[in-house]
Enzyme design. Sequence first.
Site, short mmCIF file in Angstrom:
data_model
loop_
_atom_site.label_atom_id
_atom_site.label_comp_id
_atom_site.label_asym_id
_atom_site.label_seq_id
_atom_site.Cartn_x
_atom_site.Cartn_y
_atom_site.Cartn_z
N LYS A 66 0.82 -1.20 -0.03
CA LYS A 66 0.08 -0.07 0.07
C LYS A 66 0.82 1.24 0.08
O LYS A 66 0.60 2.33 -0.48
CB LYS A 66 -0.91 0.12 1.21
CG LYS A 66 -2.05 -0.96 1.13
CD LYS A 66 -3.02 -0.82 2.32
CE LYS A 66 -4.25 -1.63 2.00
NZ LYS A 66 -5.27 -1.64 3.18
N ASP A 102 -10.18 3.18 2.13
CA ASP A 102 -9.85 2.51 3.62
C ASP A 102 -10.65 3.53 4.34
O ASP A 102 -11.86 3.00 5.30
CB ASP A 102 -8.68 2.04 4.12
CG ASP A 102 -8.27 0.76 3.24
OD1 ASP A 102 -8.82 -0.21 2.95
OD2 ASP A 102 -6.83 0.59 3.10
#
Length: 279
Positions: A66, A102
């Site tokens: 990420k 997220d």
Amino acid sequence: MKKLFGVIGDPIAHSMSPLMHNDLFQLYQLDAHYFPFHVKKENLADAIKGLKVLGVSGFNVTVPHKVDIIPLLDEIDPLAKAIGAVNTVVNVDGKLIGYNTDGNGYVRALTNYVHHIEDKRMLMIGAGGAARGLFFSLASAGVKRLDVANRTVEKADALIEECPYEVKANSLSLKDAELALAEYDCVIQTTSIGMAPKTDELPINLERLKAGAFVSDIIYNPLETRLLTEAKERKASIQNGLDMFVYQGALAFELWTGIFPDTERMRKTVEMQLGGKTC
Ligand code: ATR
């Protein structure tokens, strides 16, 4: 021509994203397929180049890529840039654009349970990578107070300091958070404490939890952590991490297709895969 989507990570075999997205492609009659791609750290740059030249329409990014993916993309959305992590990539005419769904996925899931979050006093437990996305998104959503408790208090200080959105926030030790617990309407658990196989662990003692508080845990394995069980015993409302997983996926799906999908169906698809009931 069939569109290709996917998720890159290491490990990736247990990802529930392919199941969830392929079901949605079928539901909305989209000629597309979503694949799990096992990409090791040392192959990340080659994999991104490959996905780009093959014309993959979009993909999710999971652990451990990420952060490392950022310099390999053509553009980064401002929120993802501030968070310093990307979990969703969209291919726009050959340009790879990185987003982070997220944090906003968490906020969307939370607002299903908690109304007027801007009036709430929240306590976040943890100051790691996961906490960062949630903290920035909650701050940008206008939460009234957002304190951060962490084992290493300096990391909580840094998280608060680096947030680009204005928010009233203090750092605390885990012990001080336990003592001050009655001040908070919502408690948000973002560490790995309580995750399988160490399911008997608890990040903080809930003895002073405010009556009617809301307690949320981003873990979904187990679906009900010890923290959530104890919160429920104290008559708190609870939420597990499955909702956040579903909503980060829903926001990614929307970025790729323009459709905000049926989150209830997504939740059921994942629940069935997990083989259990959620709270
Ligand atoms: P993630 O990306 O999943 O958030 P991370 O960035 O490594 O992972 O962050 C882990 C978080 O869990 C941190 O807040 C960490 O606390 P420290 O900053 O003090 O390391 C917290 N954490 C992990 N194990 C812990 C433990 N046994 N006790 C207390 N906090 C713990």
